[in-house]
Design an enzyme around this catalytic site. Sequence first.
Site, PDB file in Angstrom:
ATOM      1  N   ASP A 197     -15.162 -22.571  80.926  1.00 54.36           N
ATOM      2  CA  ASP A 197     -14.454 -21.404  80.394  1.00 54.36           C
ATOM      3  C   ASP A 197     -14.571 -21.360  78.875  1.00 54.36           C
ATOM      4  OD1 ASP A 197     -13.675 -20.793  82.929  1.00 54.36           O
ATOM      5  OD2 ASP A 197     -11.515 -21.006  82.601  1.00 54.36           O
ATOM      6  N   THR A 245      -8.581 -15.094  83.679  1.00 53.04           N
ATOM      7  CA  THR A 245      -8.470 -14.711  85.088  1.00 53.04           C
ATOM      8  C   THR A 245      -7.010 -14.608  85.528  1.00 53.04           C
ATOM      9  OG1 THR A 245      -8.702 -17.038  85.735  1.00 53.04           O
ATOM     10  CG2 THR A 245     -10.679 -15.711  85.711  1.00 53.04           C
ATOM     11  N   THR A 246      -6.187 -15.531  85.049  1.00 54.45           N
ATOM     12  CA  THR A 246      -4.772 -15.470  85.423  1.00 54.45           C
ATOM     13  C   THR A 246      -4.130 -14.240  84.802  1.00 54.45           C
ATOM     14  OG1 THR A 246      -4.802 -17.883  85.316  1.00 54.45           O
ATOM     15  CG2 THR A 246      -2.663 -16.844  85.554  1.00 54.45           C
ATOM     16  N   ASP A 258      -6.848 -23.126  86.902  1.00 55.33           N
ATOM     17  CA  ASP A 258      -7.724 -21.983  86.691  1.00 55.33           C
ATOM     18  C   ASP A 258      -7.481 -20.905  87.744  1.00 55.33           C
ATOM     19  OD1 ASP A 258     -10.139 -20.882  85.324  1.00 55.33           O
ATOM     20  OD2 ASP A 258     -10.899 -20.963  87.372  1.00 55.33           O
TER      21      ASP A 258
HETATM   22  P1  ADP Z   1      -6.078 -17.235  81.754  1.00 57.54           P
HETATM   23  O1  ADP Z   1      -6.601 -17.614  83.100  1.00 57.54           O
HETATM   24  O2  ADP Z   1      -5.560 -15.837  81.747  1.00 57.54           O
HETATM   25  O3  ADP Z   1      -7.029 -17.532  80.653  1.00 57.54           O
HETATM   26  P2  ADP Z   1      -4.499 -19.370  80.662  1.00 57.54           P
HETATM   27  O4  ADP Z   1      -3.632 -20.292  81.445  1.00 57.54           O
HETATM   28  O5  ADP Z   1      -5.755 -19.901  80.081  1.00 57.54           O
HETATM   29  O6  ADP Z   1      -4.784 -18.139  81.577  1.00 57.54           O
HETATM   30  O7  ADP Z   1      -3.599 -18.770  79.497  1.00 57.54           O
HETATM   31  C1  ADP Z   1      -4.122 -17.893  78.556  1.00 57.54           C
HETATM   32  C2  ADP Z   1      -3.033 -17.379  77.665  1.00 57.54           C
HETATM   33  O8  ADP Z   1      -2.430 -18.438  76.945  1.00 57.54           O
HETATM   34  C3  ADP Z   1      -3.572 -16.404  76.624  1.00 57.54           C
HETATM   35  O9  ADP Z   1      -2.709 -15.315  76.534  1.00 57.54           O
HETATM   36  C4  ADP Z   1      -3.580 -17.244  75.358  1.00 57.54           C
HETATM   37  O10 ADP Z   1      -3.459 -16.436  74.193  1.00 57.54           O
HETATM   38  C5  ADP Z   1      -2.357 -18.088  75.576  1.00 57.54           C
HETATM   39  N1  ADP Z   1      -2.336 -19.290  74.732  1.00 57.54           N
HETATM   40  C6  ADP Z   1      -3.320 -20.196  74.528  1.00 57.54           C
HETATM   41  N2  ADP Z   1      -2.924 -21.165  73.668  1.00 57.54           N
HETATM   42  C7  ADP Z   1      -1.638 -20.865  73.309  1.00 57.54           C
HETATM   43  C8  ADP Z   1      -0.662 -21.468  72.458  1.00 57.54           C
HETATM   44  N3  ADP Z   1      -0.921 -22.575  71.781  1.00 57.54           N
HETATM   45  N4  ADP Z   1       0.545 -20.852  72.376  1.00 57.54           N
HETATM   46  C9  ADP Z   1       0.818 -19.746  73.070  1.00 57.54           C
HETATM   47  N5  ADP Z   1      -0.045 -19.129  73.873  1.00 57.54           N
HETATM   48  C10 ADP Z   1      -1.264 -19.666  74.006  1.00 57.54           C
HETATM   49 MG    MG Z   2      -7.744 -19.375  80.069  1.00 59.45          MG
END
Ligand code: ADP
Ligand code: MG
Length: 519
Positions: free
Chosen positions: A386, A94-95, A61
């Site tokens: 989240d 957040t990332t 996270d």
């Molecule tokens: P954040 O802290 O920004 O939420 P995450 O590590 O949760 O970071 O990653 C979020 C990103 O991953 C978003 O752009 C979301 O659309 C993408 N994402 C989630 N599931 C998938 C998937 N199955 N395939 C590709 N991208 C995905």
């Molecule tokens: Mg996320």
Amino acid sequence: MGGQPMFIMSEDSQRTQGRDAQSSNIMAGKAVAEAVRTTLGPRGMDKMLVDSSGEVVITNDGATILNEMDIEHPAAQMIVEVAETQEEEVGDGTTTAGVIAGNLLGEAEDLIDQDVHATTIVEGYHEAASIAQDAIDEQVGDAAVDDEILKQVAESSMTGKGTGGLTAESLAETVVEAVRHVETDDGVARDNVTVHTQIGASSNATELVPGIVIDEEPAHEGMPSAVEDASIAVLDVELGVRTGDVDAEYAIDSIDQLNAAIDAEESEVQGYAETVAESGADVVITTDDVDDRVSTFLANEGILVFENVGSSDTKDIISATGATRVGALDDLEEADFGHADRISAENYGDDDLAFVEGGAAAETVTVFVRGGTEHVVDELERAIGDALDVVATALESGEVVPGAGATEIAIADKIRQEAAGIEGRKQLAVTAFADALDVVPRTLAANTGQDPIDALVDLRAAHESEGRAGLITDGEDVTIGDPLESGVVDPADVKREAIESATEAATMIVRIDDVIAAE
Ligand code: ADP
Ligand code: MG
């Protein structure tokens, strides 16, 4: 004029000006964003953070990582704030917000090298950010946000998190059920969903409890472990002979007198027990002590008692069951009782828990998170927190956009098109903003072991022909396709907030050309 130089600051203060100040701030901001980049997306890696006392946190996270990193540089701290704001406002992304902010700074650095003035960069970035918001509006899916889409939102936010042996799918169902439970006419009462973690079973055992879970144990072993259709008395009363009373001096000079004193105490204690039993309550919660003799008596009467209940647990019980707190035993009456469908006490290894289900006063629910170790349940708790936030956000606004980088590709495309009509050097800044957004699909590609440049080229081509294109990860497969069709969706507000807070922080850092630090 000449003469002595004039000192207006303490000789100890440090001052960095002009390009040096700009580039050191930009570098610090970029470094922070770089630190979380590898955690983005479903194949993002985790980080292990160890603090000075040896405490370990393992997480994916962004906000947690930046928070734990103990960052001191003031410009770097502003990127940490981007992640914090994102977490507070929408609970996820957040990332994404952090890496966008870092890349906006990187692009700004190149522009400064090309002699584009900071104010031009700031203007261009703001203009691009407003085009971005329009682009997000255009990306909002047409389908009504139903349970199916909410589950997709939950799942997209949890993939890549420490969801243990549990498929994200069944966790997503639990999350949606929890949010639906606290939905009201005025929106989602998100605060009515709590998360309680309990180590000791596999994460498959995670379940939704229609009520609250507190760390309390019955006052006596002989008490019932569960009471159905419970009438609950909440007391601020010590059920025993008050220590203060015992201090009173008795002049005892015969066995008879001693026996009389003991009898008096016995009957006082007996009196408390009878008053409670006769009140008709089947469950008693008290913030104070309960004498063993009272407990034994109440246990025999089949009454479940929790003693020395902490103030926050007491408040939760009151708000769930509608009980009124009673300060004196004589005042106890049925009208003060709270009600619940069921109150039960359960033992989990070293821990004792009380479940208050179906409270009459409030629709509170608890996601009861199980996991093998502390690190597992902690990371699950963050992931579920989240997911609860994003599902609540999506349900309230009714707006979701394609994930997997598709929305960022669409935004960048719209910005580049509109940039053509913008005059002068500002155009460079607007285009740079679009380039900065490419960091999201590029990073998703890199984190899945793909070539980022090839992926970007393919995504743009697919966006051009299909209108929507993301880099979708499904198990071992990574394909380019329409994320709405594959169920990879994010709430529109997560994207809106990420653009806004990243732009604000980056433009603020770029405008600084003088850093004066007191030693
Ligand atoms: P954040 O802290 O920004 O939420 P995450 O590590 O949760 O970071 O990653 C979020 C990103 O991953 C978003 O752009 C979301 O659309 C993408 N994402 C989630 N599931 C998938 C998937 N199955 N395939 C590709 N991208 C995905
Ligand atoms: Mg996320």
